[in-house]
Scaffold this active site. Structure first.
Site, mmCIF file in Angstrom:
data_model
loop_
_atom_site.group_PDB
_atom_site.id
_atom_site.type_symbol
_atom_site.label_atom_id
_atom_site.label_comp_id
_atom_site.label_asym_id
_atom_site.label_seq_id
_atom_site.Cartn_x
_atom_site.Cartn_y
_atom_site.Cartn_z
ATOM 1 N N ASN A 85 0.815 -1.215 0.000
ATOM 2 C CA ASN A 85 0.000 0.000 0.000
ATOM 3 C C ASN A 85 0.854 1.273 0.000
ATOM 4 O O ASN A 85 2.015 1.247 -0.398
ATOM 5 C CB ASN A 85 -1.065 -0.009 1.093
ATOM 6 C CG ASN A 85 -2.308 0.738 0.604
ATOM 7 O OD1 ASN A 85 -2.345 1.956 0.646
ATOM 8 N ND2 ASN A 85 -3.281 0.014 0.091
ATOM 9 N N ARG A 86 0.283 2.395 0.437
ATOM 10 C CA ARG A 86 0.873 3.698 0.117
ATOM 11 C C ARG A 86 1.767 4.275 1.213
ATOM 12 O O ARG A 86 1.520 4.054 2.406
ATOM 13 C CB ARG A 86 -0.243 4.715 -0.186
ATOM 14 C CG ARG A 86 -0.969 4.386 -1.468
ATOM 15 C CD ARG A 86 -2.138 5.313 -1.732
ATOM 16 N NE ARG A 86 -2.764 4.966 -3.011
ATOM 17 C CZ ARG A 86 -3.578 3.923 -3.191
ATOM 18 N NH1 ARG A 86 -3.907 3.148 -2.183
ATOM 19 N NH2 ARG A 86 -4.076 3.675 -4.384
ATOM 20 N N HIS A 137 2.770 0.106 -3.167
ATOM 21 C CA HIS A 137 3.151 -1.299 -3.358
ATOM 22 C C HIS A 137 4.616 -1.466 -3.766
ATOM 23 O O HIS A 137 4.924 -2.229 -4.691
ATOM 24 C CB HIS A 137 2.221 -1.961 -4.382
ATOM 25 C CG HIS A 137 0.796 -2.098 -3.933
ATOM 26 N ND1 HIS A 137 0.431 -2.277 -2.617
ATOM 27 C CD2 HIS A 137 -0.379 -2.096 -4.638
ATOM 28 C CE1 HIS A 137 -0.891 -2.383 -2.539
ATOM 29 N NE2 HIS A 137 -1.404 -2.263 -3.739
ATOM 30 N N HIS A 160 -1.268 -10.008 -3.284
ATOM 31 C CA HIS A 160 -2.311 -9.163 -3.878
ATOM 32 C C HIS A 160 -3.195 -9.956 -4.855
ATOM 33 O O HIS A 160 -3.513 -9.482 -5.938
ATOM 34 C CB HIS A 160 -1.644 -7.981 -4.585
ATOM 35 C CG HIS A 160 -2.495 -6.759 -4.710
ATOM 36 N ND1 HIS A 160 -3.744 -6.760 -5.293
ATOM 37 C CD2 HIS A 160 -2.265 -5.479 -4.333
ATOM 38 C CE1 HIS A 160 -4.225 -5.529 -5.270
ATOM 39 N NE2 HIS A 160 -3.357 -4.732 -4.689
ATOM 40 N N ALA A 161 -3.602 -11.170 -4.468
ATOM 41 C CA ALA A 161 -4.477 -11.956 -5.349
ATOM 42 C C ALA A 161 -5.849 -11.297 -5.481
ATOM 43 O O ALA A 161 -6.362 -10.699 -4.533
ATOM 44 C CB ALA A 161 -4.631 -13.370 -4.800
ATOM 45 N N TYR A 162 -6.419 -11.409 -6.672
ATOM 46 C CA TYR A 162 -7.776 -10.944 -6.956
ATOM 47 C C TYR A 162 -8.661 -12.178 -7.080
ATOM 48 O O TYR A 162 -8.330 -13.108 -7.809
ATOM 49 C CB TYR A 162 -7.834 -10.212 -8.295
ATOM 50 C CG TYR A 162 -7.273 -8.824 -8.328
ATOM 51 C CD1 TYR A 162 -5.907 -8.588 -8.203
ATOM 52 C CD2 TYR A 162 -8.106 -7.728 -8.543
ATOM 53 C CE1 TYR A 162 -5.397 -7.301 -8.276
ATOM 54 C CE2 TYR A 162 -7.598 -6.434 -8.618
ATOM 55 C CZ TYR A 162 -6.249 -6.228 -8.486
ATOM 56 O OH TYR A 162 -5.738 -4.961 -8.562
ATOM 57 N N ASP A 207 -11.631 0.702 -0.696
ATOM 58 C CA ASP A 207 -10.181 0.613 -0.903
ATOM 59 C C ASP A 207 -9.563 1.089 0.411
ATOM 60 O O ASP A 207 -8.897 2.109 0.467
ATOM 61 C CB ASP A 207 -9.765 1.484 -2.094
ATOM 62 C CG ASP A 207 -8.338 1.220 -2.531
ATOM 63 O OD1 ASP A 207 -7.639 0.445 -1.851
ATOM 64 O OD2 ASP A 207 -7.917 1.794 -3.552
ATOM 65 N N GLU A 262 -5.987 -7.945 1.415
ATOM 66 C CA GLU A 262 -4.538 -7.960 1.551
ATOM 67 C C GLU A 262 -4.146 -7.747 3.018
ATOM 68 O O GLU A 262 -4.215 -6.627 3.519
ATOM 69 C CB GLU A 262 -3.941 -6.821 0.704
ATOM 70 C CG GLU A 262 -4.395 -6.798 -0.738
ATOM 71 C CD GLU A 262 -4.455 -5.373 -1.309
ATOM 72 O OE1 GLU A 262 -3.426 -4.672 -1.290
ATOM 73 O OE2 GLU A 262 -5.537 -4.950 -1.749
HETATM 74 C C1 GLA Z 1 -4.437 -1.677 -3.547
HETATM 75 C C2 GLA Z 1 -4.642 -0.204 -3.473
HETATM 76 C C3 GLA Z 1 -5.595 0.215 -4.541
HETATM 77 C C4 GLA Z 1 -5.117 -0.211 -5.909
HETATM 78 C C5 GLA Z 1 -4.881 -1.681 -5.916
HETATM 79 C C6 GLA Z 1 -4.256 -2.151 -7.198
HETATM 80 O O1 GLA Z 1 -5.484 -2.393 -3.037
HETATM 81 O O2 GLA Z 1 -5.086 0.224 -2.213
HETATM 82 O O3 GLA Z 1 -5.765 1.603 -4.510
HETATM 83 O O4 GLA Z 1 -3.916 0.446 -6.214
HETATM 84 O O5 GLA Z 1 -4.041 -2.062 -4.853
HETATM 85 O O6 GLA Z 1 -4.762 -1.527 -8.328
#
Ligand code: GLA
Length: 352
Positions: free
Chosen positions: A82-83, A108, A182-184, A252, A317
């Site tokens: 994350n950020r 990330h 970071h699996a979807y 998010d 995540e």
């Molecule tokens: C994380 C971030 C989102 C986005 C996704 C990937 O979950 O918090 O804002 O960047 O990854 O796209």
């Protein structure tokens, strides 16, 4: 069915190194495929309530897609999940500048984060599991971070339909570390995820500003669209007239897990897809979990013969809270020489 692991060539890096895809199978016939590129999970085949297998993981078809705007599909995330605000932090009196890859912020691990690296791989099989040991040395200064970070991640597919992920790291200089996967997922293997029912064991969350940086407070989820303490359809409140929903373009956000014991491996979240009955449980030792409702997916995102449209997949995540290096009140993410970073998470599949 016997526990096994096999490998095949998935493609090649631009410099010619092969990208290998490992296929892990357990005694129930559950299949997980993982790349040495970014430790990316490419496939997860799990049964529905009638035993019918489907691939519930979103992925791309080629190496180029993973080296492009991959949306972090399936990947290991590091050095920091994350950020980090303004791509900068101060540690022991020194300011560090990181790669700014999300507006002014760092996301990330930077453009060339762990998700784009080729990891060294070793395989193992035990009577009850098949696994992959991935290692990567993140050099001092990489993406702006201090210290050589020796990272090992063990993926282990167990007999009880659990994919366990164990992270380990050591450093030679103090550095932030916050690793995750970071699996979807789409438990119906198609359509959107708005009807999936989600439970998150969190009484509090970390609200964000309009560039998704935590404000620093930990308000209760009660009475907000962030209350998932009992199962709620993901879509029920995703477009609520709520500033936090607007700031996240949907969900998010990081949730503060209600842990019974700090650092224990506990159930953090559960998702049930009512039509197939497939259930995903996410377990973690971490204090937080990011719930991302696929808001940045869209019709240009394609793989496996599908379009991954808006909100067609979700991520859960496990992590420390975003921007912790700049938020002294958040649990620390600093790893120092002589210490060991360890954390375990698991994706466990059942039906219900
Ligand atoms: C994380 C971030 C989102 C986005 C996704 C990937 O979950 O918090 O804002 O960047 O990854 O796209």
């Amino acid at each position: 069915m016997q526990t096994s692991i096999t490998e095949s060539t998935f493609g090649h890096m631009p410099d010619g190194r092969p990208v290998t895809e490992y296929t892990l199978t357990n005694v129930n016939g559950m299949i997980v495929k993982i790349l040495n590129l970014g430790g990316v999970i490419t496939e997860i085949h799990v049964p529905d309530r009638d035993g019918k297998l489907a691939d519930v993981n979103c992925s791309f078809d080629d190496v180029a897609s993973y080296l492009g705007d991959s949306q972090y599909f399936g990947a290991l995330i590091g050095r920091y999940g994350n950020r980090i605000a303004n791509a900068s932090f101060t540690l022991d009196g020194q300011q560090y500048q990181l790669d700014a890859n999300n507006g002014a912020n760092h996301l990330h691990g930077g453009l060339e984060g762990f998700h784009r690296r080729l990891w060294t791989a070793e395989t193992f099989v035990t009577p009850k599991s098949a696994g992959l040991i991935l290692s990567y040395l993140s050099a001092d200064g990489e993406q702006g971070y201090p210290g050589n970070l020796e990272t090992t991640v063990i993926y282990e597919l167990r007999a009880d339909n659990e994919l366990r992920i164990a992270f380990h790291a050591i450093t030679d200089q103090a550095t932030p570390v916050n690793l995750t996967n970071h699996a979807y997922f789409n438990l119906a293997a198609g359509g959107d995820i708005l009807g999936h029912e989600l439970t998150i064991h969190a009484d509090h969350y970390t609200p964000i500003d309009d560039v998704q940086i935590p404000l620093g407070d930990l308000p209760p989820v009660a009475g907000t669209p962030f209350d998932f303490r009992s199962a709620q359809a993901i879509g029920a409140r995703i477009d609520a007239d709520d500033e936090q929903i607007r700031n996240g373009f949907g969900y998010d956000h990081n949730f503060v897990l209600a842990k019974k014991a700090e650092g224990a491996l506990e159930l953090a979240a559960r998702v049930r897809e009512p039509v197939s009955g497939r259930v995903l449980e996410v377990w973690t030792q971490e204090p937080g979990i990011q719930f991302y409702s696929g808001n940045f997916l869209g019709d240009s995102v394609k793989g496996k013969g599908r379009i991954y449209g808006h909100r067609s997949a979700f991520c859960l995540e496990p992590q420390h809270f975003p921007d912790s290096p700049n938020q002294p009140a958040f649990p620390s993410t600093i790893l120092r020489p002589g210490e060991e970073y360890t954390t375990v998470m698991a994706y466990k599949f059942t039906t219900g």
